[in-house]
Design a protein around this motif. Structure first.
Motif, PDB file in Angstrom:
ATOM      1  N   THR A  85      -3.291  -3.917  -8.871  1.00  0.00           N
ATOM      2  CA  THR A  85      -3.233  -5.095  -8.015  1.00  0.00           C
ATOM      3  C   THR A  85      -4.465  -5.061  -7.125  1.00  0.00           C
ATOM      4  O   THR A  85      -5.158  -4.040  -7.071  1.00  0.00           O
ATOM      5  N   ASN A  86      -4.760  -6.134  -6.436  1.00  0.00           N
ATOM      6  CA  ASN A  86      -6.001  -6.177  -5.658  1.00  0.00           C
ATOM      7  C   ASN A  86      -5.964  -5.241  -4.457  1.00  0.00           C
ATOM      8  O   ASN A  86      -6.935  -4.545  -4.168  1.00  0.00           O
ATOM      9  N   VAL A  87      -4.843  -5.217  -3.728  1.00  0.00           N
ATOM     10  CA  VAL A  87      -4.759  -4.405  -2.511  1.00  0.00           C
ATOM     11  C   VAL A  87      -3.355  -3.840  -2.359  1.00  0.00           C
ATOM     12  O   VAL A  87      -2.373  -4.507  -2.676  1.00  0.00           O
ATOM     13  N   LEU A  88      -3.300  -2.604  -1.896  1.00  0.00           N
ATOM     14  CA  LEU A  88      -2.043  -1.964  -1.517  1.00  0.00           C
ATOM     15  C   LEU A  88      -2.177  -1.501  -0.079  1.00  0.00           C
ATOM     16  O   LEU A  88      -3.248  -1.054   0.333  1.00  0.00           O
ATOM     17  N   SER A  89      -1.091  -1.598   0.652  1.00  0.00           N
ATOM     18  CA  SER A  89      -1.067  -1.127   2.037  1.00  0.00           C
ATOM     19  C   SER A  89       0.065  -0.129   2.184  1.00  0.00           C
ATOM     20  O   SER A  89       1.165  -0.355   1.679  1.00  0.00           O
ATOM     21  N   PHE A  90      -0.228   0.945   2.896  1.00  0.00           N
ATOM     22  CA  PHE A  90       0.760   1.983   3.129  1.00  0.00           C
ATOM     23  C   PHE A  90       0.883   2.225   4.631  1.00  0.00           C
ATOM     24  O   PHE A  90       0.149   3.030   5.204  1.00  0.00           O
ATOM     25  N   PRO A  91       1.811   1.514   5.287  1.00  0.00           N
ATOM     26  CA  PRO A  91       1.983   1.699   6.728  1.00  0.00           C
ATOM     27  C   PRO A  91       2.497   3.103   7.041  1.00  0.00           C
ATOM     28  O   PRO A  91       3.320   3.648   6.312  1.00  0.00           O
ATOM     29  N   MET A  92       2.006   3.661   8.128  1.00  0.00           N
ATOM     30  CA  MET A  92       2.448   4.978   8.562  1.00  0.00           C
ATOM     31  C   MET A  92       3.391   4.888   9.758  1.00  0.00           C
ATOM     32  O   MET A  92       3.926   5.890  10.185  1.00  0.00           O
ATOM     33  N   VAL A  93       3.571   3.678  10.295  1.00  0.00           N
ATOM     34  CA  VAL A  93       4.440   3.470  11.440  1.00  0.00           C
ATOM     35  C   VAL A  93       5.508   2.461  11.032  1.00  0.00           C
ATOM     36  O   VAL A  93       5.176   1.407  10.483  1.00  0.00           O
TER      37      VAL A  93
END
Length: 169
Positions: free
Chosen positions: A70-78
Motif C-alpha cells: 500500500t502507499n503508506v502505513l502508520s504505526f501509532p505508538m500512543v
C-alpha cells in the motif's frame, strides 16, 4: 519541538527528505488540537521510512492482514485516548508518536497517474500518516471528510495542490 528521523532505501531517489518530512508533519500537527506540542517542552518524535514495496507488503500482511503493498502505513505508538496527556507524562522529555512507512513503487505509480511530483505525493502521504498517528481515521465518512480537509489545508501551507481535487478531475 518536532524531531523527524528519516530512513531512505533504494529505489527512493536522493532528495531533501528530512526537510520535506519535517515540514509535512509540522503542517499536519499545527492544524490539529495538538499544535501546542510543537512549542512545548517535550520533543515529539516521528520515524519516517521510505522503502520498497516488498517491505511495505510484508508489514501490511503482518499487521493489517492485507496481502499487498500500500502507499503508506502508520504505526501509532500512543493510544488515541492517551494523546491529550502524552506530553505531560514523558519521563525524559521525548515522546515517540509513531512510525510512517512509504512504499516507493506504489507512491511513484500514484504520482505518475496523477501527474504530480513524487516529493509532493510523499508530502501528502506524510501529512496523512501523521494524522493517523494523532488518532485521525477515515473509516466513517464524516471523519474522512474532516481528515481530508486538514490534509488539504496542510498541503496548501506547503504550496501543494489539494490532492483530492486533482484526483476527482
Amino acid at each position: 519541538m518536532l524531531d523527524i528521523a528519516i530512513t531512505r532505501e533504494d529505489p527512493w531517489p536522493h532528495h531533501d527528505w528530512d526537510a520535506l518530512a519535517a515540514a509535512a508533519a509540522q503542517a499536519a500537527i499545527c492544524l490539529t488540537p495538538y499544535g501546542d506540542w510543537l512549542g512545548g517542552p517535550a520533543t515529539i518524535e516521528i520515524s519516517v521510512r521510505l522503502t520498497t514495496d516488498d517491505e511495505v507488503h510484508a508489514l501490511n500482511h503482518q499487521y493489517r492482514h492485507q496481502d499487498k503493498p500500500t502507499n503508506v502505513l502508520s504505526f501509532p505508538m500512543v493510544q488515541r485516548d492517551l494523546l491529550d496527556a502524552v506530553t505531560l507524562n514523558s519521563d525524559d522529555g521525548e515522546v515517540l508518536l509513531g512510525d510512517i512507512v512509504l512504499a516507493h513503487d506504489v507512491c511513484a505509480a500514484e504520482a505518475a497517474e496523477r501527474d504530480i511530483d513524487l516529493a509532493a505525493h510523499a508530502a501528502h502521504l506524510i501529512v496523512h500518516g501523521t494524522l493517523h498517528l494523532l488518532g485521525y481515521d477515515h473509516m466513517d465518512p464524516r471523519e474522512a471528510e474532516a481528515m481530508e480537509e486538514i490534509e488539504a489545508r496542510a498541503l496548501a501551507s506547503l504550496g501543494i495542490a489539494n490532492p483530492y481535487l486533482i484526483h476527482e478531475d
